[in-house]
Design a protein around this motif. Structure first.
Motif, PDB file in Angstrom:
ATOM      1  N   GLN C 145      -4.660  -3.997   9.997  1.00 30.01           N
ATOM      2  CA  GLN C 145      -4.221  -3.169   9.201  1.00 30.01           C
ATOM      3  C   GLN C 145      -3.254  -3.469   8.135  1.00 30.01           C
ATOM      4  O   GLN C 145      -2.479  -4.764   8.415  1.00 30.01           O
ATOM      5  N   ILE C 146      -2.828  -3.009   7.021  1.00 27.17           N
ATOM      6  CA  ILE C 146      -1.992  -3.565   6.075  1.00 27.17           C
ATOM      7  C   ILE C 146      -0.965  -2.469   5.668  1.00 27.17           C
ATOM      8  O   ILE C 146      -1.544  -1.093   5.424  1.00 27.17           O
ATOM      9  N   VAL C 147       0.209  -2.456   5.269  1.00 27.90           N
ATOM     10  CA  VAL C 147       1.082  -1.654   4.740  1.00 27.90           C
ATOM     11  C   VAL C 147       1.554  -2.400   3.441  1.00 27.90           C
ATOM     12  O   VAL C 147       2.212  -3.377   3.452  1.00 27.90           O
ATOM     13  N   PHE C 148       1.509  -1.542   2.346  1.00 27.02           N
ATOM     14  CA  PHE C 148       2.158  -2.365   1.057  1.00 27.02           C
ATOM     15  C   PHE C 148       3.309  -2.176   0.472  1.00 27.02           C
ATOM     16  O   PHE C 148       3.970  -1.522   1.274  1.00 27.02           O
ATOM     17  N   GLN C 149       3.670  -2.839  -0.511  1.00 20.57           N
ATOM     18  CA  GLN C 149       4.958  -3.118  -0.642  1.00 20.57           C
ATOM     19  C   GLN C 149       5.505  -1.711  -1.608  1.00 20.57           C
ATOM     20  O   GLN C 149       6.384  -1.211  -1.482  1.00 20.57           O
ATOM     21  N   ASP C 150       4.511  -1.299  -2.530  1.00 19.61           N
ATOM     22  CA  ASP C 150       4.800  -0.207  -3.493  1.00 19.61           C
ATOM     23  C   ASP C 150       4.634   0.998  -2.817  1.00 19.61           C
ATOM     24  O   ASP C 150       3.354   1.357  -2.921  1.00 19.61           O
ATOM     25  N   PRO C 151       5.311   1.936  -2.383  1.00 13.86           N
ATOM     26  CA  PRO C 151       5.084   3.011  -1.916  1.00 13.86           C
ATOM     27  C   PRO C 151       4.678   4.181  -3.132  1.00 13.86           C
ATOM     28  O   PRO C 151       3.988   5.167  -2.563  1.00 13.86           O
ATOM     29  N   PHE C 152       4.821   3.777  -4.193  1.00 13.42           N
ATOM     30  CA  PHE C 152       4.458   4.706  -5.191  1.00 13.42           C
ATOM     31  C   PHE C 152       2.718   4.283  -5.683  1.00 13.42           C
ATOM     32  O   PHE C 152       2.560   5.475  -5.895  1.00 13.42           O
ATOM     33  N   SER C 153       2.300   3.281  -5.817  1.00 12.29           N
ATOM     34  CA  SER C 153       0.919   3.235  -5.796  1.00 12.29           C
ATOM     35  C   SER C 153       0.253   3.069  -4.778  1.00 12.29           C
ATOM     36  O   SER C 153      -1.164   2.828  -4.745  1.00 12.29           O
ATOM     37  N   SER C 154       0.612   3.001  -3.531  1.00 16.05           N
ATOM     38  CA  SER C 154      -0.300   2.670  -2.533  1.00 16.05           C
ATOM     39  C   SER C 154      -0.865   3.936  -1.920  1.00 16.05           C
ATOM     40  O   SER C 154      -1.784   4.082  -0.804  1.00 16.05           O
ATOM     41  N   LEU C 155      -0.609   5.330  -2.531  1.00 19.70           N
ATOM     42  CA  LEU C 155      -1.098   6.498  -2.016  1.00 19.70           C
ATOM     43  C   LEU C 155      -1.722   7.100  -2.988  1.00 19.70           C
ATOM     44  O   LEU C 155      -1.299   7.295  -4.074  1.00 19.70           O
ATOM     45  N   SER C 156      -3.001   7.594  -3.012  1.00 14.18           N
ATOM     46  CA  SER C 156      -3.960   8.082  -3.845  1.00 14.18           C
ATOM     47  C   SER C 156      -3.151   9.275  -4.378  1.00 14.18           C
ATOM     48  O   SER C 156      -2.807  10.374  -3.757  1.00 14.18           O
ATOM     49  N   ARG C 158      -4.163  11.926  -5.990  1.00 16.56           N
ATOM     50  CA  ARG C 158      -4.654  12.983  -6.017  1.00 16.56           C
ATOM     51  C   ARG C 158      -5.077  13.642  -4.602  1.00 16.56           C
ATOM     52  O   ARG C 158      -6.031  14.395  -4.528  1.00 16.56           O
ATOM     53  N   MET C 159      -4.538  13.021  -3.486  1.00 14.29           N
ATOM     54  CA  MET C 159      -4.950  13.439  -2.277  1.00 14.29           C
ATOM     55  C   MET C 159      -3.718  13.942  -1.345  1.00 14.29           C
ATOM     56  O   MET C 159      -2.597  13.411  -1.608  1.00 14.29           O
ATOM     57  N   LEU C 160      -4.095  14.993  -0.407  1.00 11.52           N
ATOM     58  CA  LEU C 160      -3.008  15.369   0.161  1.00 11.52           C
ATOM     59  C   LEU C 160      -2.610  14.435   1.256  1.00 11.52           C
ATOM     60  O   LEU C 160      -3.589  13.655   1.750  1.00 11.52           O
ATOM     61  N   ILE C 161      -1.516  14.572   1.801  1.00 15.27           N
ATOM     62  CA  ILE C 161      -1.038  13.296   2.564  1.00 15.27           C
ATOM     63  C   ILE C 161      -1.964  13.608   3.956  1.00 15.27           C
ATOM     64  O   ILE C 161      -2.115  12.456   4.793  1.00 15.27           O
ATOM     65  N   ARG C 162      -2.118  14.670   4.381  1.00 13.27           N
ATOM     66  CA  ARG C 162      -2.936  14.697   5.724  1.00 13.27           C
ATOM     67  C   ARG C 162      -4.294  14.164   5.491  1.00 13.27           C
ATOM     68  O   ARG C 162      -4.903  13.431   6.266  1.00 13.27           O
ATOM     69  N   ASP C 163      -4.928  14.320   4.348  1.00 14.66           N
ATOM     70  CA  ASP C 163      -6.172  13.392   4.001  1.00 14.66           C
ATOM     71  C   ASP C 163      -5.916  12.107   3.963  1.00 14.66           C
ATOM     72  O   ASP C 163      -6.871  11.184   4.499  1.00 14.66           O
ATOM     73  N   ILE C 164      -4.755  11.722   3.459  1.00 14.80           N
ATOM     74  CA  ILE C 164      -4.529  10.277   3.363  1.00 14.80           C
ATOM     75  C   ILE C 164      -4.487   9.564   4.680  1.00 14.80           C
ATOM     76  O   ILE C 164      -5.031   8.568   4.980  1.00 14.80           O
ATOM     77  N   ILE C 165      -3.593  10.263   5.715  1.00 19.96           N
ATOM     78  CA  ILE C 165      -3.492   9.675   6.782  1.00 19.96           C
ATOM     79  C   ILE C 165      -4.851   9.807   7.705  1.00 19.96           C
ATOM     80  O   ILE C 165      -5.069   8.912   8.337  1.00 19.96           O
ATOM     81  N   ARG C 189       4.603  12.598  13.330  1.00 24.27           N
ATOM     82  CA  ARG C 189       5.987  12.646  14.225  1.00 24.27           C
ATOM     83  C   ARG C 189       6.304  11.162  14.756  1.00 24.27           C
ATOM     84  O   ARG C 189       7.370  11.214  14.631  1.00 24.27           O
ATOM     85  N   ASP C 190       5.441  10.574  14.942  1.00 26.14           N
ATOM     86  CA  ASP C 190       5.965   9.157  15.310  1.00 26.14           C
ATOM     87  C   ASP C 190       6.636   8.553  14.257  1.00 26.14           C
ATOM     88  O   ASP C 190       7.475   7.648  14.553  1.00 26.14           O
ATOM     89  N   VAL C 191       6.241   8.740  12.850  1.00 27.25           N
ATOM     90  CA  VAL C 191       7.187   7.887  11.980  1.00 27.25           C
ATOM     91  C   VAL C 191       8.356   8.701  11.341  1.00 27.25           C
ATOM     92  O   VAL C 191       8.773   8.257  10.468  1.00 27.25           O
ATOM     93  N   GLY C 192       8.478   9.806  11.938  1.00 29.17           N
ATOM     94  CA  GLY C 192       9.650  10.557  11.807  1.00 29.17           C
ATOM     95  C   GLY C 192       9.508  11.669  10.465  1.00 29.17           C
ATOM     96  O   GLY C 192      10.390  11.937   9.863  1.00 29.17           O
ATOM     97  N   ILE C 215       2.756   3.915   6.533  1.00 28.28           N
ATOM     98  CA  ILE C 215       2.790   3.314   7.907  1.00 28.28           C
ATOM     99  C   ILE C 215       2.019   4.240   8.816  1.00 28.28           C
ATOM    100  O   ILE C 215       1.017   3.644   9.687  1.00 28.28           O
ATOM    101  N   ALA C 216       2.098   5.388   8.935  1.00 30.06           N
ATOM    102  CA  ALA C 216       1.166   6.348   9.611  1.00 30.06           C
ATOM    103  C   ALA C 216      -0.391   6.015   9.379  1.00 30.06           C
ATOM    104  O   ALA C 216      -0.949   6.191  10.147  1.00 30.06           O
ATOM    105  N   ARG C 217      -0.550   5.935   8.006  1.00 28.88           N
ATOM    106  CA  ARG C 217      -2.100   5.558   7.818  1.00 28.88           C
ATOM    107  C   ARG C 217      -2.303   4.292   8.609  1.00 28.88           C
ATOM    108  O   ARG C 217      -3.450   4.332   9.252  1.00 28.88           O
ATOM    109  N   ALA C 218      -1.649   3.346   8.524  1.00 24.32           N
ATOM    110  CA  ALA C 218      -2.165   2.184   9.042  1.00 24.32           C
ATOM    111  C   ALA C 218      -2.273   2.264  10.528  1.00 24.32           C
ATOM    112  O   ALA C 218      -3.070   1.502  11.377  1.00 24.32           O
TER     113      ALA C 218
END
Lengths: 538, 471, 393
Positions: C145-156, C158-165, C189-192, C215-218
């Protein structure tokens, strides 16, 4: 840093400090000295009126920037450090932002003198919202006044250098424009005083050719400067040096090239008339700026004076237009453009760019980030400002380039002596370059003092936490302590001390009222109840 | 150190206050509404659109049953010629259609009839003759017809007196008057139809086929007398026209945008050969001249009074119009979306989805399309205003895409009004006249208002939804 | 602290990625941007390997190559090769001729080299990521897996974060819907993060919180190896410390292997056990962290270390400031790529590419200042268990 091997003393940059505006001399506050204060920010409050509520971005910020000193403003994202710089030059977007109150004393002038009259806050009955009624005439007038200071006396460099320059103009064009705006009269005077028929010129050129044959760069430069002195124009000396350098092995071609270049100094009567007109225009602008500054010093508006000057300016522009039309074939502005080009080359030399002629002829997209940031520094220094606001100048750059830029800034500090307000979130950069540091948190300054003091003995718990959480490249620390919690919402900041929810030493009194700044050493102030003693609760 | 300007800061700013935040989803809409509310032009547009929608819905619920209004077809009149064979010169005979009797002129009896599936006709021979066929049905299509009537000497033919002639009309458009009456009450006369559930007669198409003369009086009468035989009063006609404009523009833009979105997204994300092919397809479709294509489609398909999919003639034409425009409209959206997709696909979250193993289809559907829809919304709202203009223009040019000449659609009304005005201009050259300027002005105003309110609303929505404008 | 005794998760060998430069009428290929030019290293289970270099050195590309988000021009990345296969690979690569392009296939003239190539090919077919079929890749992708640098463009947006994860789980049809969303709450919870916030959109969170969502998604599919591409560069210092602590905790709990890509050497020092320094697409130095920072051998590493500002104003250092800018990867300098800026440049540097040598146990350098001795290697014989030197092939 290896550039062209020339020593610093021969660069034509000012060796004396720029003239600072006269200092007013308010009553000395406890501990802090007011000697050489260029910019005095007092109790600045800037709020942003958004749909979600009033964001209290700056809630009473006071700091001083002194001549020849670099003051670092450090804090995390959202703490308001950039807002402070932008409030000084009033480039906050007016809806939704607004400077509510405060004084910014630039010498004797209060940059925010007309604040109360610009906008009135009318509470809406029955709700807890306010309506802002702006007087656009006054706001426009304030903007005009500040535009005479911005860029000239208070210069700013921004974070993303690639976005700060216009991509369709060459570097020389843009810097030349800045130069002509800021010291146009001086440039034109020198150009008009140049004397290409001076008797010493021939001998000086011969000496230059001899030095070029020998190949020693330093002597070449010295002899070229002598040519410039003979002609009575420093930038011509620079041009001669670059001609000699470009000639390389073909030293015989130097003489005719220099003589050809000297043609630009032979001005026709028509060109002289044009230059005189240009000079008058710039002089009117300068007078207008002076009127603006007087308005800010005296605290009252002088519309009649402004109007008079605006009329004279427009009349002069018409005359110049006439020159422009008639001068299409005579290329009336060519001498000025060339002169500006070589001055720009001089500026670029001043910021240690290795090949200034190439860079000056080039365009912004051809330059790397580090180079562009140097060009921005050159542009901002061209006006010899009293204060330079640097907003995260090295954040977007690589480490080795950052080292180069910081080296440059230290160099400039000693050479030119501008007061720098350096805004960054990187404490290491502050440690390298700054003399004083102000630590900001959530819109207030929590600690300020000399850099050595604050780093050696951080008083405020936030500064302590910040310093402890930085990973250090020279120490094998594996445990990174972090400050628990997160930055508060500035719409509803915590009551009292804004740091108390995250503070390990929080006391009941911290919730009640904001701690005032107390002095804890020579020029070292901190806003924390740990150092004041408990205040009797009201 | 006292702060300057501190005196006039009201308490509301000086002290932070609680603010009730409902759920985040609802909050988004409330926020959008808050900003929309502050934009006066957008509110105006919204109000106009709402009114139009209301009117259109109402008009759609009280449709005019054209097909039953036998006398009121209006144009597309074709000449039906009844040609006699075997009759000596000079004898008079006649043919009766729909209570109208025309006498022969020379060897022919002519009728000018609007399109219709079945007109019953009866031939009245001169005394002593028999006609064959003596009666029958003729269908009127887009072309003139000739029906041969054989006359033969009858044995013991009794001169039959021709049936009573009601009115003899010229071979111009038939005149008729349509009226409405509430269901349950007795019909006042022929060519009256019941309004469902006794709805008020605000939208009252009182149609007469005399030329447009009347002014923009808002309300029509419940019953009609020959004296106040207006053309359908202008206001009603405009209101009735709104539903067609809305229906056509929304369906064209909606479906066209969806097709364009899918094509653009697939093309932009897949790249390579797929991209090239689809873009060439888009180029081909873009090179089709829009209006000409629609005209040809309608003309070719509805030749001979054909219908499509079992729809009525009017519905057929509406359907074909929508399909025709959709075919030429979607390429614009495809190109727009493709441009946006090329940007979106470089974003990190697309890469993250690929790193999670998402298939290309899933990425396009769940990630690329929702994030590329922004420019489409703007273009859609602009197009909703443009399409009715095009339709009106089509009709205005003289292409009768509607089967009925007095069809209440903005373009039709403008076309008729132009003819009217031009006719009156001729009169004005001679002497006194009054040009019925209003007949041309109000349809144009209606089109203008529609387009501009859509544009205002879309501007306002875009500003309100744009997250980059810090509010 | 893992030093080669735990199993290898990924092993990159001679990975190269060239991007063609197209110009001219028919978009003819006029040259290549050599983004990654022969990079080899291993990552063991449970360890963090730091990858440092400036912008343009190719470290981001290396990260993506390791996960097969882009396909390489040549080279292999072996996924979970058993220990004996790993040793065999070292032997095989030693038999291949040194070359600066490709796997030496063109230059493999001797029978030995050809046999080595053949066996290499067979092993690659079994273990190399780049030879796996799309279906095989699908199963493996969850582990890498990969975690990206830019927290602003690495999450879609238009999606809820529950769907993203939950998305990685949804793609792989892992568990029922209910199970998936239960795991979402657990991951948050793991990631706080507060699981109540799962019904929000990304733009309602701060940068640090979004990085936690990333990170949770990864972590959703229980990966073995995570590439952290500058995860804290866009964050503030105190938030950075929180995120790094979370990463360390997760690594200890789940025995994750990290490739920590960054240009902040200070952060790399705090996080990694081994560090790799890259310049213009090539590895110039590889060493355990403490070794690298206390005794940097390559001039570039030394300059990099001295260039970093230290948050201590009383500390005065001799700073090596490099002149000039980084050359373009489309036209890299001949010989050693660093020679144009090197303060210790010698005539040989512009003609010959240096060979990677193990100078001390685990410490590899590619520089002419440390030439390959023709006889035994200094230090290598003393530690028999360390891997034999990799040639720069």
């Amino acid at each position: 840093m290896a550039t062209s091997g020339a020593s610093v003393a021969e660069y034509p940059v000012p060796t004396e400090m720029p003239p600072a505006p006269e200092v007013e001399g308010p009553p000395a506050a406890a501990g802090a000295s007011d000697h050489g204060v260029v910019l005095d920010i007092r109790d600045l409050k800037t709020y942003f009126f958004t749909y979600d509520g009033v964001v209290r971005a700056l809630d009473g910020v006071s700091l001083k920037v002194r001549r020849g000193e670099t003051t670092g403003l450090v804090g995390e994202t959202g703490c308001g450090k950039s807002v402070t710089a932008f409030s000084v030059t009033r480039i906050i977007p007016d809806p939704p932002g607004r400077v509510i109150s405060g004084k910014v004393m630039f010498g004797k002038a209060n940059l925010l003198w007309d604040l109360e009259n610009e906008a009135k806050f009318i509470p809406i009955k029955g709700t807890n919202r306010v309506k802002i009624k702006r007087s656009f005439r006054r706001i426009r007038a304030s903007a005009e006044r500040l535009s005479s200071i911005r860029g000239k006396s208070i210069a700013t460099i921004f974070q993303e250098p690639s976005q700060a320059m216009n991509p369709i103009f060459s570097v020389a064009d843009q810097l030349g424009e800045a130069l002509i705006l800021h010291e146009g009269t001086k440039v034109i005077d020198e150009l008009l005083a140049a004397n290409p028929r001076s008797p010493d010129v021939g001998a000086a050129i011969e000496a230059l050719v001899v030095a070029a044959q020998e190949g020693d760069r330093d002597t070449m430069r010295a002899k070229a400067m002598a040519v410039g002195a003979a002609v009575n124009l420093t930038s011509f000396g620079r041009q001669a040096f670059y001609i000699a350098r470009a000639a390389g092995a073909d030293t015989e071609s130097i003489r005719p090239s220099v003589l050809r270049a000297m043609k630009r100094l032979r001005l026709s009567g028509f060109q002289r008339g044009y230059l005189a007109s240009q000079r008058r225009l710039i002089a009117f602008h300068d007078d207008l700026n002076q009127v603006h500054i007087n308005e800010m010093v005296e605290g009252k508006s002088n519309r009649a004076g402004r109007r008079r000057l605006a009329r004279r300016t427009s009349r002069e522009r018409m005359t110049r237009f006439y020159y422009g039309i008639r001068g299409v074939h005579a290329r009336v502005d060519k001498p000025l453009k060339e002169e500006l080009f070589w001055r720009v080359v001089g500026l670029l030399e001043g910021v240690s760019i290795a090949n200034p002629v190439q860079v000056a002829r080039g365009y912004p997209h051809e330059l790397s980030g580090g180079m562009l940031q140097r060009v921005m520094i050159a542009m901002s220094l061209s006006a010899e400002p009293a204060v330079l606001l640097a907003d995260e100048p090295t954040t977007a750059l690589d480490v080795t380039i950052q080292a180069q830029i910081l080296e440059l800034m230290r160099d400039l500090k000693t050479r030119v002596g501008t007061a720098i307000m350096l805004i960054t979130h990187d404490l290491a950069v502050i440690a390298e370059v700054a003399d004083r540091v102000c630590v900001m948190y959530a819109g207030v300054i929590v600690e300020q003092g000399p850099v050595h003091e604050v780093f050696r003995r951080p008083l405020h718990p936030y500064s302590q936490g910040l310093l402890a959480s930085i990973p250090r490249v020279d120490q094998p620390n594996k445990e990174l302590s972090s400050i628990p919690g997160s930055v508060p919402d500035l719409i509803r900041p915590p009551p009292g001390c804004r740091f108390h929810p995250r503070c390990a030493y929080a006391m009941p009194v911290c919730k009640q009222a904001r701690p005032p700044m107390t002095s804890e050493g020579p020029e070292h102030e901190v806003a924390c109840y740990l150092y004041k003693g408990p205040v009797a609760p009201e | 150190m006292t702060a300057s300007g501190g005196a006039n800061i009201p308490a509301a700013i000086a002290t932070p206050t609680r603010r009730h935040r409902p759920s985040p989803r609802l909050d988004q809409w409330k926020r959008t509404w808050h900003f929309l509310r502050r934009n006066g032009l957008a509110l105006f547009g919204l109000a106009v659109i709402f009114c139009l929608i209301g009117v259109a819905v109402y008009a759609l619920t009280t449709p005019i049953p054209w097909d039953q209004l036998t006398e009121c077809y209006g144009t597309n009149n074709q000449v039906i010629t009844f040609h006699e064979i075997g009759l000596p010169v000079g004898l008079a005979w006649s043919v009766t259609i729909q209570n109208t009797t025309h006498d022969n002129v020379g060897t022919d009896v002519n009728f000018s009839l609007a399109s219709g599936p079945a007109y019953a006709y009866t031939v009245t021979p001169p005394g002593g003759f028999n006609a064959k066929p003596a009666s029958g049905q003729v269908a009127v299509a887009e072309t003139p017809q000739t029906i041969d009537i054989k006359f033969s000497q009858g044995v013991g033919g009794v001169p039959v007196s021709p049936p009573a002639v009601s009115s003899s009309a010229s071979s111009g458009p038939l005149s008729c008057t349509v009226c409405t009456y509430p269901t349950g009450t007795p019909s006042p006369g022929p060519n009256c139809y019941a309004t469902p559930k006794g709805l008020p007669s605000l939208i009252n198409p009182t149609i007469s086929l005399s030329p447009l003369v009347a002014g923009p009086l808002p309300f029509g009468a419940l019953t009609v007398t020959p004296e106040n035989a207006y053309f359908y009063n202008l206001f009603n006609g405009l209101l009735r026209g709104s539903d067609y404009s809305l229906l056509i523009s929304v369906s064209i833009v909606g479906v066209g945008a969806m097709v364009g979105l899918v094509v653009g997204a697939v093309s932009g994300y897949w790249g390579g050969v797929v991209d090239e092919t689809l873009m060439r397809l888009v180029d081909i479709f873009l090179s089709i001249p829009q209006i000409l294509f629609v005209i040809i489609v309608i003309a070719v398909v509805t030749e001979d009074y054909n219908t499509v999919l079992g729809l009525s003639p009017l519905a057929t034409r509406v359907f074909l119009l929508i399909i025709g425009f959709m075919v030429v409209w979607w390429p614009f959206y495809a190109r727009l979306v493709r441009g946006q997709v090329l940007v979106v696909r470089e974003q990190k979250f697309v890469e993250a989805a690929r790193a999670s193993g998402a298939s290309k289809g899933r990425i396009v559907l769940r990630h690329i399309i929702p994030n590329s829809m922004y420019p489409i919304f703007i273009q859609m709202s602009l197009d909703v205003g443009t399409v009715p203009l095009l339709t009106a223009f089509l009709v205005f040019l003289g292409f009768r895409i509607w089967p009925y000449v007095y069809f209440p659609e903005w373009g039709t009304i403008s076309a008729l009004a132009t003819q009217n005005v031009l006719g009156y201009l001729g009169e004005c050259a001679t002497g006194t006249c009054s040009i019925p300027w209003w007949q041309l002005f109000f349809p144009g105003l209606a089109l203008f208002l529609f387009a501009i309110s859509v544009n205002f609303l879309s501007d306002g929505l875009r500003d309100a939804l744009d997250p980059r404008l810090r509010r | 602290m893992d030093d080669g005794s735990s199993p290898i998760v990924v092993s990159a060998r001679n990975v190269r990625k060239y991007f063609p430069i197209r110009a001219g009428l028919f978009s003819t290929r006029i040259g290549d941007v050599r983004a990654v030019d022969g990079v080899s290293f291993d990552v063991h289970e449970g360890e963090t390997v730091g990858l440092v270099g400036e912008s343009g050195c190719g470290k981001t590309t290396v990260g993506r190559l390791l996960l097969r988000l882009i396909d390489p021009s040549s080279g292999h990345t072996f996924y979970r090769p058993p220990a004996e296969v790993e040793e065999r690979l070292d032997e095989l690569y030693a038999r291949l001729p040194t070359t600066s392009e490709g796997d030496g296939a063109a230059k493999a003239t001797s029978a030995d080299a050809k046999a080595a190539l053949k066996e290499l090919d067979q092993l690659a077919h079994q273990y190399s990521l780049y030879r796996k079929s799309p279906r095989q890749m699908r199963t493996i992708r969850g582990k890498l897996q990969i975690v990206f640098q830019d927290p602003f463009s690495s999450l879609s947006p238009r999606m809820l974060i529950r769907d993203i994860i939950a998305e990685p789980m949804t793609i792989h049809h892992a568990g029922s819907r209910a199970e998936r969303y239960r795991r979402v709450a657990e991951l948050m919870r793991d990631v706080g993060l507060n699981p109540e916030h799962e019904w929000r959109f990304p733009h309602e969170f701060s940068g640090g919180q979004r990085q936690r969502i990333g990170i949770a998604r990864a972590l959703a599919l229980r990966p073995e190896f995570i590439v952290l591409d500058e995860p804290t560069s866009a964050l503030d210092v105190s938030v950075q410390a929180q995120i790094l602590n979370i990463l360390k905790r997760l690594q200890a709990e789940q025995r994750l292997a990290y490739l920590f890509i960054s240009h902040h050497l200070s952060v790399v020092r705090a996080m990694s056990q081994r560090v790799i320094v890259m310049y213009l697409g090539q590895v110039v130095e590889r060493a355990p962290t403490e070794e690298l920072f206390s005794r940097p051998l390559h001039p570039y590493t030394q300059a990099l270390l001295s260039a970093i500002p230290i948050p201590d104003p009383d500390l005065k250092r001799e700073r090596i400031v490099l002149k000039g800018d980084v050359p373009s990867p489309a036209a890299p300098p001949s010989g050693c790529r660093f020679h144009t800026r090197c303060p210790a440049v010698m005539p040989i540097c512009s003609t010959l590419e240096p060979v990677t040598i193990q100078v001390r146990p685990g410490h590899f350098v590619a520089c002419h200042l440390y030439p390959a001795p023709s006889a035994t290697l200094e230090g290598a014989a003393a530690v028999p268990s360390s891997p034999p030197p990799l040639t720069a092939a």
